[in-house]
Design an enzyme around this catalytic site. Structure first.
Site, PDB file in Angstrom:
ATOM      1  CG  ASP A 251      -1.849   2.696  10.523  1.00 41.02           C
ATOM      2  OD1 ASP A 251      -2.542   1.654  10.452  1.00 41.02           O
ATOM      3  OD2 ASP A 251      -0.623   2.676  10.760  1.00 41.02           O
TER       4      ASP A 251
ATOM      5  CE  LYS B 144      -0.333  -5.579  13.520  1.00 36.93           C
ATOM      6  NZ  LYS B 144       0.236  -4.365  12.933  1.00 36.93           N
TER       7      LYS B 144
ATOM      8  CD1 TRP C 162       2.510   0.677  15.247  1.00 32.63           C
ATOM      9  CD2 TRP C 162       3.674   0.525  13.336  1.00 32.63           C
ATOM     10  NE1 TRP C 162       3.053  -0.587  15.168  1.00 32.63           N
ATOM     11  CE2 TRP C 162       3.771  -0.704  14.012  1.00 32.63           C
ATOM     12  CE3 TRP C 162       4.320   0.674  12.121  1.00 32.63           C
ATOM     13  CZ2 TRP C 162       4.484  -1.797  13.510  1.00 32.63           C
ATOM     14  CZ3 TRP C 162       5.046  -0.409  11.598  1.00 32.63           C
ATOM     15  CH2 TRP C 162       5.119  -1.623  12.296  1.00 32.63           C
TER      16      TRP C 162
HETATM   17  C1  LIG Z   1       1.258  -3.595  12.414  1.00 35.11           C
HETATM   18  C2  LIG Z   1       1.072  -2.167  12.126  1.00 35.11           C
HETATM   19  C3  LIG Z   1       1.661  -1.540  11.015  1.00 35.11           C
HETATM   20  C4  LIG Z   1       2.581  -2.277  10.065  1.00 35.11           C
HETATM   21  O1  LIG Z   1       1.891  -3.215   9.355  1.00 35.11           O
HETATM   22  P1  LIG Z   1       2.586  -4.078   8.186  1.00 35.11           P
HETATM   23  O2  LIG Z   1       1.399  -4.769   7.614  1.00 35.11           O
HETATM   24  O3  LIG Z   1       3.557  -4.983   8.848  1.00 35.11           O
HETATM   25  O4  LIG Z   1       3.235  -3.135   7.244  1.00 35.11           O
HETATM   26  C5  LIG Z   1       1.395  -0.210  10.794  1.00 35.11           C
HETATM   27  N1  LIG Z   1       0.599   0.494  11.614  1.00 35.11           N
HETATM   28  C6  LIG Z   1       0.029  -0.064  12.700  1.00 35.11           C
HETATM   29  C7  LIG Z   1      -0.844   0.764  13.575  1.00 35.11           C
HETATM   30  C8  LIG Z   1       0.244  -1.403  12.979  1.00 35.11           C
HETATM   31  O5  LIG Z   1      -0.332  -1.974  14.052  1.00 35.11           O
END
Ligand SMILES: *Cc1c(COP(=O)(O)O)cnc(C)c1O
Length: 366
Positions: free
Chosen positions: A177, A201, A102
């Site tokens: 993030d 999540k 990521w």
């Molecule tokens: C799932 C995830 C993403 C991507 O998320 P989207 O909503 O599908 O764009 C980015 N960073 C992390 C840490 C994630 O777990």
């Protein structure tokens, strides 16, 4: 009806109480004679839902008054672009910590938009430990420092906030993030300039992205950014520049209520998550069949990847797990192996059942 235990990395399990409530309110929201899905986002009913959700999130995370909360579309992936667009208007170089897949995607997007400096990397330890504070080398013109709190695929998590203040520079905002760890335990929002998270999540269903931004950062946007990317415009419009993801916003609000009233807040949630993860890691560490490569201090409490000593057992493991009502234990397509995601809505009983299954499987097949 049978609901199985769902260990999916995302879209992920939702609290059953939330789904029940949404079901009760689906056709007729609180006697209004229509579904939340069918409401104007400008109606008093929906505005009340939206404001309640924001207030509950503020209460849960103790978000200070000088932070704005945005409810957006586009996922965390769109934030990979929105962050540089919004924070590079005054120049400078964006700084990133590389810890996994990521972080790499976030770095690639910043590079695409003009360049990025990787201030520290987990490459040298093959993504098994996060960089230590003393390894972080910011560029002299750092515009911000971005990191990924929890690498959802690698199962690698920061055990500290890499804040430039402790590195001796208070002017560099930290951007995080937090997609796969937000709301899993208390945090200090004041440590951050920007926090963002895709909802699917720990917050709610897919289609919603939450951004928490300190208000002094709203004036740093690049002039060439699309108006729908602009945090300031979005903040001023209450996230309603265009139609927001209304139903996902409502469901997120139900999850916040659940966290507040059923769980009793993030300190409780953190303790439960800690217990769930420790049990599973110790079962892995005490077995001869399963293993996890991450250094103990950086193991994710949300996503527990593990491999079996014999690859030929992967498919039987997954088939038997599914037959036992344990869903979505396969690892990410890019890394293989197994992964159990233990987000807030995954009950402790699910983890106990998984451990019992793993122990039994090892006895029979290991
Ligand atoms: C799932 C995830 C993403 C991507 O998320 P989207 O909503 O599908 O764009 C980015 N960073 C992390 C840490 C994630 O777990």
């Amino acid at each position: 009806m049978t609901r199985h235990y769902n260990f999916c990395a995302g879209p992920a399990a939702l609290p059953e109480a939330v789904l029940e409530r949404a079901k009760d309110e689906l056709l007729d929201y609180q006697g209004r004679g229509l579904s939340v899905m069918e409401m104007s986002h400008r109606s008093p009913e929906f505005v009340a839902i939206a404001e309640r959700a924001e207030q509950d999130l503020r209460d849960l995370l103790e978000i200070p008054a000088n932070y704005r909360v945005l409810f957006l579309q586009g996922g965390a992936t769109m934030q990979f672009a929105m962050v540089p667009y919004n924070l590079l208007g005054l120049g400078g170089t964006p700084n990133y910590l590389y810890t996994g897949i990521w972080a790499k995607k976030a770095i690639a997007e910043a590079q695409h938009l003009g360049g990025a400096h990787v201030a520290a990397s987990s490459e040298s330890n093959r993504l098994t430990a996060v960089p230590r504070p003393e390894d972080i080398e910011l560029s002299s013109d750092a515009a911000y420092l971005h990191y990924t709190a929890n690498e959802t695929i690698g199962g690698l998590a920061f055990d500290y906030v890499p804040e430039p203040r402790s590195l001796g520079d208070s002017s560099v905002p930290v951007v995080c993030d937090m997609s796969s760890s937000i709301l899993s335990a208390p945090i200090d929002v004041a440590d951050y300039g920007v926090i963002y998270a895709g909802a699917q999540k720990n917050i709610g269903p897919a289609g919603l992205t939450v951004v928490i931004v300190r208000d002094d950062l709203l004036d740093r946007g690049r002039a060439d950014m699309p108006s729908l990317f602009n945090y300031k415009t979005l903040a001023e419009a209450g996230s309603m520049v265009n139609t927001p993801p209304t139903y996902a916003w409502y469901l997120a609000g139900l999850v916040f209520q659940w966290l507040k009233h059923d769980v009793g807040g993030l300190a409780n949630m953190g303790a439960i998550n800690q217990r769930k993860a420790s049990k599973l890691y110790s079962a892995i560490d005490n077995s001869g069949l399963y293993s996890n490569p991450i250094v103990p201090g950086n193991r994710s409490r949300m996503n527990v990847p593990f491999v079996l000593a014999d690859d030929r057992l992967n498919q039987p493991f997954l088939d038997e797990a599914e037959a036992a009502g344990l869903l979505n234990l396969n690892g990410h397509r890019s890394v293989g192996g197994m992964r159990a995601s233990l987000y807030n809505a995954v009950p402790e009983a699910a983890v106990d059942t998984l451990i019992a299954f793993m122990t039994d499987f090892e006895k029979r097949r290991g």
